[in-house]
Design a protein around this motif. Structure first.
Motif, PDB file in Angstrom:
ATOM      1  N   LEU A 172       5.332  -2.824   2.759  1.00 39.41           N
ATOM      2  CA  LEU A 172       5.734  -1.349   2.557  1.00 39.41           C
ATOM      3  C   LEU A 172       6.521  -1.289   1.480  1.00 39.41           C
ATOM      4  O   LEU A 172       7.677  -2.018   1.169  1.00 39.41           O
ATOM      5  CB  LEU A 172       6.356  -0.890   3.774  1.00 39.41           C
ATOM      6  CG  LEU A 172       5.601  -0.644   5.211  1.00 39.41           C
ATOM      7  CD1 LEU A 172       6.538  -0.026   6.112  1.00 39.41           C
ATOM      8  CD2 LEU A 172       4.293  -0.016   4.952  1.00 39.41           C
ATOM      9  N   GLU A 197      10.032   3.865  -0.160  1.00 43.37           N
ATOM     10  CA  GLU A 197      10.044   5.306   0.618  1.00 43.37           C
ATOM     11  C   GLU A 197       9.107   5.397   1.678  1.00 43.37           C
ATOM     12  O   GLU A 197       9.401   5.900   2.724  1.00 43.37           O
ATOM     13  CB  GLU A 197       9.216   6.127  -0.574  1.00 43.37           C
ATOM     14  CG  GLU A 197       8.785   7.370  -0.225  1.00 43.37           C
ATOM     15  CD  GLU A 197       8.214   8.260  -1.244  1.00 43.37           C
ATOM     16  OE1 GLU A 197       7.954   9.362  -1.077  1.00 43.37           O
ATOM     17  OE2 GLU A 197       7.857   7.812  -2.278  1.00 43.37           O
ATOM     18  N   THR A 198       7.928   4.514   1.976  1.00 41.43           N
ATOM     19  CA  THR A 198       7.251   4.341   2.924  1.00 41.43           C
ATOM     20  C   THR A 198       7.976   3.855   4.200  1.00 41.43           C
ATOM     21  O   THR A 198       7.823   4.300   5.317  1.00 41.43           O
ATOM     22  CB  THR A 198       5.833   3.796   2.910  1.00 41.43           C
ATOM     23  OG1 THR A 198       5.232   4.150   1.821  1.00 41.43           O
ATOM     24  CG2 THR A 198       4.874   3.469   4.078  1.00 41.43           C
ATOM     25  N   ASP A 236       8.823   5.235   7.759  1.00 41.47           N
ATOM     26  CA  ASP A 236       8.373   4.439   9.078  1.00 41.47           C
ATOM     27  C   ASP A 236       9.648   4.129   9.925  1.00 41.47           C
ATOM     28  O   ASP A 236       9.692   4.332  11.092  1.00 41.47           O
ATOM     29  CB  ASP A 236       8.150   3.139   8.541  1.00 41.47           C
ATOM     30  CG  ASP A 236       7.432   2.167   9.653  1.00 41.47           C
ATOM     31  OD1 ASP A 236       7.973   2.057  10.900  1.00 41.47           O
ATOM     32  OD2 ASP A 236       6.512   1.314   9.722  1.00 41.47           O
ATOM     33  N   SER A 263       9.882  14.558   5.691  1.00 44.48           N
ATOM     34  CA  SER A 263       9.402  13.802   4.284  1.00 44.48           C
ATOM     35  C   SER A 263      10.810  13.093   3.887  1.00 44.48           C
ATOM     36  O   SER A 263      11.983  13.385   4.096  1.00 44.48           O
ATOM     37  CB  SER A 263       9.064  14.720   3.269  1.00 44.48           C
ATOM     38  OG  SER A 263      10.231  15.926   3.038  1.00 44.48           O
TER      39      SER A 263
END
Length: 310
Positions: free
Chosen positions: A197, A200-201, A205, A232
């Motif tokens: 990952l 940011e992801t 998560d 977000s």
């Protein structure tokens, strides 16, 4: 806040030998250092010293042996203005040590040693009222103490900040549910969320696994944090600098962030405050010795982000 913020920092207390070399070794041999210092340090300890330089009253809860190294560690941190009355001394145990190499680009290799006897879980908190502190910060190096402190702080409605760094997954999974605020390093978030990952992801998560505030630090790449009201991630850039020594930058970041929360700064403001303090630290050799004072940090913020957050 009319009075200084009061912080409790929980975790590592080590005697660090920091040596500056041109490049990090890639093979066995002897290497001559161009500079060196030996200081009392460790994640929670460095964060505590940084927070004190930024204007907070700070107490350290750590564990050390009853050896001469332990005496030296406590004397060194008390000289920085941090309260060490809660530091536990364990009979027959050895105090923690770390050998650290820092190269010309500011990158480092850290080899710590912790005596299992000194790291044994405490049974209770060393004080009766955790509400004496505005914020509690705990690292992952003394998990039993971190668990007690984070749980008590969160139950009392105080910010309970976990400095999530490289540690066994079982330790991270034990401590994550106890924190109200999780600030994870890149290595830690990859242990928890997977190496494939992007940060940011990974931030998104990690936020899906907890109800806590979540941020992920990426060094020069900046910090990502998850805004639950919008569902977000958001990003705070790191000030652009030429690093001399990145050692303890994360600890300074956590100490500054804890001060920001204790002073009721808006989250993004607290993250910028922490980013500025960490960047300034990276300009100086010597680990936590490079932690800035408040005036320097505010000046860096004004330079890096001239438009104020509204």
């Amino acid at each position: 806040m009319e009075r200084p913020a009061k912080l409790l920092s929980v975790g590592a207390l080590t005697l660090d030998t920091i040596l500056r070399v041109e490049s990090l070794p890639t093979h066995q041999g002897k290497f001559i250092a161009s500079d060196g210092v030996q200081i009392a340090s460790g994640m929670a300890t460095s964060a505590a010293c940084a927070a004190h330089r930024l204007g907070a009253e700070v107490s350290l809860w750590a564990s050390a042996g009853d050896d001469p190294v332990g005496d030296l560690l406590i004397a060194g941190i008390e000289a920085e203005g941090v309260d060490c009355s809660h530091v536990r001394r364990v009979s027959g145990a050895r105090s923690a040590l770390a050998s650290i190499l820092v190269d010309a680009q500011g990158e480092r290799i850290i080899v710590p040693f912790y005596d299992a006897r000194a790291q044994a879980d405490p049974e209770v908190l060393p004080f009766t009222d955790i509400t004496a502190f505005d914020t509690v910060l705990a690292d992952v190096r003394w998990p039993g103490a971190a668990a007690l402190a984070l749980k008590a702080a969160r139950a009392a409605g105080r910010p309970a900040i976990l400095d999530a760094d490289t540690a066994p997954l079982a330790v991270l999974e034990r401590l994550l549910p106890l924190a109200s605020h999780i600030v994870a390093s890149e290595p830690a978030v990859r242990i928890i969320c997977g190496h494939a990952l992007d940060l940011e992801t990974a931030c998104i998560d990690l936020a899906s696994r907890t109800d806590a505030f979540v941020a992920v630090t990426g060094g020069a790449a900046g910090t990502w944090w998850f805004e639950r009201s919008t569902g977000s991630s958001r990003h705070v850039e790191a000030p652009r600098i030429k690093a001399v020594d990145t050692l303890a930058a994360g600890d300074v970041f956590h100490g500054a962030f804890a001060v920001g929360l204790a002073e009721a700064m808006a989250v993004e403001h607290a993250l910028r405050f922490a980013s500025a303090a960490a960047a300034l630290k990276c300009l100086r050799f010597g680990g936590r010795l490079g932690a800035p004072d408040r005036a320097e940090t505010l000046a860096m913020m004004a330079t890096a982000w001239p438009v104020k957050i509204t």
